[in-house]
Design an enzyme around this catalytic site. Structure first.
Site, mmCIF file in Angstrom:
data_model
loop_
_atom_site.group_PDB
_atom_site.id
_atom_site.type_symbol
_atom_site.label_atom_id
_atom_site.label_comp_id
_atom_site.label_asym_id
_atom_site.label_seq_id
_atom_site.Cartn_x
_atom_site.Cartn_y
_atom_site.Cartn_z
ATOM 1 N N HIS A 264 0.838 -1.205 0.000
ATOM 2 C CA HIS A 264 0.000 0.000 0.000
ATOM 3 C C HIS A 264 0.878 1.262 0.000
ATOM 4 C CE1 HIS A 264 -3.674 2.341 1.137
ATOM 5 N NE2 HIS A 264 -2.759 3.157 1.641
ATOM 6 N N GLU A 265 1.803 1.333 0.935
ATOM 7 C CA GLU A 265 2.634 2.544 1.028
ATOM 8 C C GLU A 265 3.551 2.663 -0.191
ATOM 9 O OE1 GLU A 265 1.674 4.728 3.088
ATOM 10 O OE2 GLU A 265 0.397 3.357 4.240
ATOM 11 N N HIS A 268 1.810 4.690 -2.685
ATOM 12 C CA HIS A 268 1.946 6.138 -2.442
ATOM 13 C C HIS A 268 3.349 6.606 -2.828
ATOM 14 C CE1 HIS A 268 -1.880 6.843 -0.502
ATOM 15 N NE2 HIS A 268 -1.678 5.943 0.441
ATOM 16 N N GLU A 294 -4.682 8.010 -3.109
ATOM 17 C CA GLU A 294 -5.134 6.722 -2.584
ATOM 18 C C GLU A 294 -5.455 5.747 -3.726
ATOM 19 O OE1 GLU A 294 -4.757 6.554 0.598
ATOM 20 O OE2 GLU A 294 -5.697 4.637 1.033
HETATM 21 ZN ZN ZN Z 1 -3.091 5.222 1.805
#
Ligand code: ZN
Length: 501
Positions: A264-265, A268, A294
């Site tokens: 997830h990170e 980003h 996101e």
């Molecule tokens: Zn996030």
């Protein structure tokens, strides 16, 4: 006489000042969540509040207004036009907020974060209530001072998702809620997925760390321009385009937790690493909105990371890295384990189907608070009612309920909906990518992530904040914000997993 060049060199210097301030603040925040000893909390909260006040002073400085007016009168290329637009947006908001108010809000948020921590440790909402009350009063005042066209909540939402309004969002989310509830009901009524033996075993911390580092590299995160550390709540912070920090959390009982935090990170981090280098130190080196940001983390975490091809590639890696506990692990077991659907009380542990229902509960409560239909003292009860109505569960205490998220304690109202917008955007972007690359799934199964990354770089990352969020989506996918592609994605996946009709 001043020329366009003079105006731009002065504006450029000011933009660099804003970037420096924001990057230093990011470093303070990163350190606070990773290495700072607890007793540094009060000083750190004050330091960060001071930075905010300085930023506000720089924004409201009349000289900045003059420069923007002068620049706006000249013919500018597109990037410069958008820089002026973004600076003006920040400045217009700032001038509506008196400096005393900015300090009051920053201090309330600093106190809120500390009260939240203490109240959670004691399991007592009453210890949090006065601080939360102060924050909500300040947020209501902030929204009234900013006074956007629509309703109060719009002024808060607009900070995170510029241009988005309740009038647009509320009906969209109501449709999404109805369709998610329908899918959830079908899944709950179907035979449940079995647990695999590995789900009872302990996965050593050191090897898990190695796996997450390997994942970062595999996905294309440049570790010479970034690093990974640990934190209780994973996040990504940018100190410079050459210095992007992600964090993860590792739990020996739940190896998937560290894997998906990292993926997830990484989503980003890849976005931040992909901005056009010439936009560095300008407002263009940013995502157009948090929802767009996101969309990247969720695309990598869910659409790529929770797919069957992903595990075809990584099941052998798991067997190799964890020979003692995962020698017999299969791709199918991992695929099932990361997609099991179960209504639960905790948002950050939720599966893809129930996740957005957690968000919709928070959106509903935030709206009621900002519409003066709900008071802070009534929050724990309203929270329990909403969970019971939506997910059929009622938390037995407030740590599992209204105090589980940090967001409200530091004043982030209007933030939660961007998680759901990220999911909706991610499905739209994935569909557009698959149209351009029919071999998308084969690439993932082969562990070749450069194709999807290259596409996102070209179509999403490079542009930075040139477009508004939905304009970018429309330009890239040919379609505006819509919940249907996301629902189709979920149905396709869970129909097969749960043998639904
Ligand atoms: Zn996030």
């Amino acid at each position: 006489m001043t020329t366009v060049d003079d105006t731009w060199s002065e504006l450029t210097a000011r933009m660099r000042g804003f970037a420096d301030l924001s990057n230093v603040n990011a470093l303070l925040g990163w350190d606070q969540e990773t290495y700072m000893p607890l007793r540094g909390s009060d000083a750190r909260a004050r330091q960060m509040a001071t930075m905010r006040v300085i930023r506000h002073e720089m924004l409201v400085n009349p000289r900045l207004g003059e420069l923007l007016d002068r620049a706006g009168d000249e013919p500018l290329d597109r990037p410069r036009q958008e820089m002026v637009r973004l600076l003006r947006r920040d400045r217009d908001r700032a001038v509506k907020l008196p400096p005393e108010f900015v300090r009051r809000l920053a201090l309330a948020e600093g106190r809120g974060a500390v009260a939240w921590r203490v109240a959670r440790e004691e399991g007592d909402f009453a210890l949090y209530e006065p601080a939360l009350e102060e924050i909500i009063a300040a947020k209501r005042d902030e929204a009234d001072l900013v006074g956007l066209d629509g309703e109060r909540y719009d002024a808060l939402l607009d900070q995170f998702e510029p241009g988005m309004r309740v009038a647009r969002l509320e009906p969209l989310l109501a449709l999404l809620r109805a369709e998610l509830s329908e899918l959830l009901a079908a899944i709950v009524a179907a035979p449940q997925l079995e647990q695999a033996p590995f789900e009872q075993r302990l996965f050593p911390d050191a090897q898990q760390w190695d796996l997450t580092m390997r994942l970062l590299g595999d996905l294309g995160f440049d570790l010479t321009a970034g690093r990974q550390d640990r934190s209780a709540h994973p996040f990504t912070q940018t100190m410079a385009l050459g210095d992007i920090r992600v964090t993860t959390r590792i739990d020996e009982r739940h190896p998937l937790s560290g894997i998906y935090s990292t993926v997830h990170e990484a989503g980003h981090g890849l976005y931040e690493q992909g901005f056009e280098p010439r936009f560095e130190d300008t407002p263009l080196a940013a995502a157009p909105s948090l929802g767009l940001h996101e969309s990247q983390s969720r695309l990598w975490e869910n659409i790529v990371g929770r797919s069957r091809p992903f595990w075809d590639h990584y099941a052998p890696v798991m067997r190799e890295i964890f020979p003692d506990v995962a020698a017999d692990i299969t791709a199918e077991q991992l695929y099932v384990a990361c997609n099991r659907v179960q209504p639960s009380l905790i948002r950050v542990e939720a599966d893809e189907v129930t996740y957005n229902l957690h968000i919709l509960i928070r959106f509903e409560l935030e709206l009621a608070l900002m519409r003066d239909q709900l008071e802070v003292a009534e929050l724990p009860g309203a929270w329990g009612d909403a969970y019971e109505r939506t997910l059929g569960l009622r938390p037995e205490n407030d740590v599992l309920g209204v105090m589980q998220d940090i967001h409200w304690s530091h004043g982030s109202f209007g933030y939660f909906p961007t998680y759901t917008l990220g999911n909706l955007y991610s499905a739209l972007l994935w569909d557009a990518y698959c149209k351009d690359d029919p071999a998308a799934e084969d690439h993932i199964g082969a562990g070749e992530f450069q194709h999807v990354l290259g596409w996102m770089r070209e179509h999403v990352h490079k542009a930075g904040a040139i477009d508004q969020g939905e304009d970018l989506i429309r330009r890239v996918t040919g379609s505006g914000l819509d919940h249907a592609p996301f629902m189709q994605y979920l149905w396709a996946k869970y129909r097969t997993l749960y043998n639904l009709a």
